[in-house]
Enzyme design. Structure first.
Site, PDB file in Angstrom:
ATOM      1  N   GLY A  12    -101.947  -6.330 -49.015  1.00 27.91           N
ATOM      2  CA  GLY A  12    -102.901  -7.183 -49.735  1.00 27.91           C
ATOM      3  C   GLY A  12    -102.298  -7.653 -51.046  1.00 27.91           C
ATOM      4  O   GLY A  12    -101.567  -6.911 -51.688  1.00 27.91           O
ATOM      5  N   THR A 133    -101.024  -2.046 -55.858  1.00 30.29           N
ATOM      6  CA  THR A 133    -102.331  -2.086 -55.192  1.00 30.29           C
ATOM      7  C   THR A 133    -103.433  -1.981 -56.230  1.00 30.29           C
ATOM      8  O   THR A 133    -103.288  -1.274 -57.226  1.00 30.29           O
ATOM      9  CB  THR A 133    -102.531  -0.967 -54.148  1.00 30.29           C
ATOM     10  OG1 THR A 133    -103.901  -1.006 -53.705  1.00 30.29           O
ATOM     11  CG2 THR A 133    -102.274   0.428 -54.676  1.00 30.29           C
ATOM     12  N   ASP A 135    -106.048  -0.527 -55.520  1.00 26.03           N
ATOM     13  CA  ASP A 135    -106.783   0.691 -55.156  1.00 26.03           C
ATOM     14  C   ASP A 135    -106.313   1.934 -55.926  1.00 26.03           C
ATOM     15  O   ASP A 135    -107.016   2.944 -55.948  1.00 26.03           O
ATOM     16  CB  ASP A 135    -106.621   0.983 -53.653  1.00 26.03           C
ATOM     17  CG  ASP A 135    -107.106  -0.169 -52.795  1.00 26.03           C
ATOM     18  OD1 ASP A 135    -107.903  -0.978 -53.300  1.00 26.03           O
ATOM     19  OD2 ASP A 135    -106.684  -0.262 -51.622  1.00 26.03           O
ATOM     20  N   HIS A 179    -110.620   0.615 -50.768  1.00 25.62           N
ATOM     21  CA  HIS A 179    -110.310   1.179 -49.455  1.00 25.62           C
ATOM     22  C   HIS A 179    -110.922   2.582 -49.369  1.00 25.62           C
ATOM     23  O   HIS A 179    -112.107   2.721 -49.555  1.00 25.62           O
ATOM     24  CB  HIS A 179    -108.790   1.161 -49.241  1.00 25.62           C
ATOM     25  CG  HIS A 179    -108.386   1.375 -47.820  1.00 25.62           C
ATOM     26  ND1 HIS A 179    -109.018   0.771 -46.772  1.00 25.62           N
ATOM     27  CD2 HIS A 179    -107.410   2.127 -47.273  1.00 25.62           C
ATOM     28  CE1 HIS A 179    -108.460   1.146 -45.647  1.00 25.62           C
ATOM     29  NE2 HIS A 179    -107.476   1.984 -45.918  1.00 25.62           N
ATOM     30  N   TYR A 297    -113.042 -10.085 -52.837  1.00 24.29           N
ATOM     31  CA  TYR A 297    -111.684 -10.537 -53.172  1.00 24.29           C
ATOM     32  C   TYR A 297    -111.537 -11.063 -54.597  1.00 24.29           C
ATOM     33  O   TYR A 297    -110.415 -11.243 -55.063  1.00 24.29           O
ATOM     34  CB  TYR A 297    -111.217 -11.571 -52.148  1.00 24.29           C
ATOM     35  CG  TYR A 297    -111.138 -10.939 -50.784  1.00 24.29           C
ATOM     36  CD1 TYR A 297    -110.023 -10.202 -50.427  1.00 24.29           C
ATOM     37  CD2 TYR A 297    -112.210 -10.998 -49.910  1.00 24.29           C
ATOM     38  CE1 TYR A 297    -109.966  -9.557 -49.216  1.00 24.29           C
ATOM     39  CE2 TYR A 297    -112.169 -10.352 -48.694  1.00 24.29           C
ATOM     40  CZ  TYR A 297    -111.046  -9.635 -48.349  1.00 24.29           C
ATOM     41  OH  TYR A 297    -110.988  -8.981 -47.155  1.00 24.29           O
ATOM     42  N   GLN A 299    -111.866  -9.414 -57.022  1.00 25.62           N
ATOM     43  CA  GLN A 299    -111.147  -8.350 -57.730  1.00 25.62           C
ATOM     44  C   GLN A 299    -109.637  -8.455 -57.596  1.00 25.62           C
ATOM     45  O   GLN A 299    -108.896  -7.837 -58.348  1.00 25.62           O
ATOM     46  CB  GLN A 299    -111.563  -6.977 -57.163  1.00 25.62           C
ATOM     47  CG  GLN A 299    -112.990  -6.628 -57.476  1.00 25.62           C
ATOM     48  CD  GLN A 299    -113.529  -5.610 -56.495  1.00 25.62           C
ATOM     49  OE1 GLN A 299    -113.675  -4.450 -56.819  1.00 25.62           O
ATOM     50  NE2 GLN A 299    -113.823  -6.056 -55.281  1.00 25.62           N
TER      51      GLN A 299
END
Ligand code: F6P
Length: 373
Positions: A12, A133, A135, A179, A297, A299
């Site tokens: 991503g 990422t 995340d 995630h 998205y 973010q």
């Protein structure tokens, strides 16, 4: 003669990818005298041999741009869909890199990219990865570029949701990416002053969440903002999910594996709208109107914040030094105040979740934030 290096962005997209390409490129070309090419669309470009030259001019003006100038994809190198067939493309990658006379390939990505990088490293390619990422779930590194920017965006969203929740005396639930990890929701939830924060790491009970909101009502706070991680689940959904995952892990035969994977996919699918379900349940339990905002998205888009630009630039130069020294099969990681090269074997296939004794969780508890426990 200087080394020839390829660079790609995979998985991503994330704010800071271009800052990292620039950081690596400027150090590699300007400081170490290397030559650089950029593969398009992640692993797919590496397999299909699609690349562009990256010189000083190509690297200029990209520091603040969101997304990735190279494009990205989520392919797995050992299981790629090629002309309708699933194929192992590791040998093709090695052959392409040999033809291009590349000394190394630098991959910017998250957990999936670390797995691809390890597979290619084991197949003989000189690889180094940089942690990217939103995340913040990559093992072996304290943080990853993209995370700080996404946390900023989610925090601003929570700020804005407060004024509308307050005006209408509503519960507003905001679903935040991440995630299977709760870092983004927890960080933005604390920074934005969410009244309830729900994480994948702490399965929640609807009753506990509604108790927090009812207690606020009794104190005269007629609204609540609930930050919900996309991977958060209530206790019962979590039990279904854990059981389905266990089934996948314990299935030995090909057919059993396929059936278990289909079952897991169905469980995940059935739980996809969990934030909307929770909104309905909270409305019924508290009598307050409830609304949902999925940040999605938003973010991942837009310019990287200063912290991510700095991190990406520094990681880029650390990786350039590593390539110059010939250190491969590693990820350039942020550790404490500095950086370390961590073997990909310690990164691939591992997930960095929020530890239950983490200071941020303790802070949330002491602030009186509901965690649904
Ligand atoms: O890993 C970044 C991330 O944005 C996760 O937070 C989210 O679960 C996932 O990617 C979404 O993936 P995709 O871009 O494939 O929809």
């Amino acid at each position: 003669m200087g080394k020839r290096v390829g660079i790609l962005t995979a998985g991503g997209d994330s704010p800071g990818l271009n800052a990292a390409i620039r950081g690596f490129g400027k150090a590699a070309i300007g400081h170490h005298g290397m030559e650089l090419i950029g593969f398009r669309d992640g692993i797919r470009g590496l397999v299909e041999n699609r690349h562009i030259p990256l010189d000083g001019r190509a690297l200029s003006g990209i520091l603040t741009i969101g997304g990735t100038i190279l494009g990205t994809s989520r392919d797995k190198v050992h299981k790629m869909s090629i002309d309708g067939e699933i194929r192992d493309m590791r040998a093709t990658v090695i052959e392409n890199c040999e033809k291009l006379k590349l000394d190394a390939v630098v991959m910017l990505g998250g957990g999936g990219t670390a797995k691809n990088a390890l597979r290619l490293s084991e197949a003989g390619l000189n690889v180094i990865t940089l942690p990217k990422t939103i995340d913040n779930d990559i093992a072996g590194t304290d943080t990853s570029f993209g995370f700080a920017t996404a946390m900023e965006i989610a925090t601003e969203a929570i700020d804005r949701l407060h004024s509308t929740a307050h005006s209408h005396h509503r519960i507003i639930l905001t679903e935040i990416m991440g995630h299977r990890a709760g870092w983004l929701t927890l960080g933005a939830g604390i920074a934005g002053g969410a009244d309830v924060i729900l994480l994948p790491e702490i399965p929640y009970s609807v009753e506990n969440v509604s108790d927090t909101i009812t207690a606020r009502l009794k104190r005269g706070s007629t609204f609540s903002v609930v930050a919900v991680a996309e991977g958060a689940r209530d206790v019962s959904d979590n039990a279904d999910y854990v059981a389905a995952e266990l089934l996948v892990k314990s299935s030995k035969t090909g057919e059993g594996q396929r059936a278990a994977r289909t079952h897991l996919a169905n469980v995940v699918d059935a739980q996809r709208e969990h934030t909307f379900k929770l909104a309905r349940e909270l409305e019924a339990a508290t009598g307050l109107e409830s609304r949902v905002t999925i940040l999605g998205y938003v973010q991942r888009g837009g310019i990287p914040c200063a912290a991510d630009r700095l991190l990406a630039s520094r990681l880029g130069t650390v990786a350039a030094d590593a390539v110059a020294r010939g250190e491969f099969g590693v990820m350039a990681a942020a550790r404490g105040e500095g950086f370390e090269l961590v073997p990909l074997t310690e990164v691939a296939g591992k997930l960095k979740l929020v530890p239950l004794d983490h200071g941020w969780i303790e802070t949330a508890r002491q602030l009186g934030t509901g965690l649904g426990e």
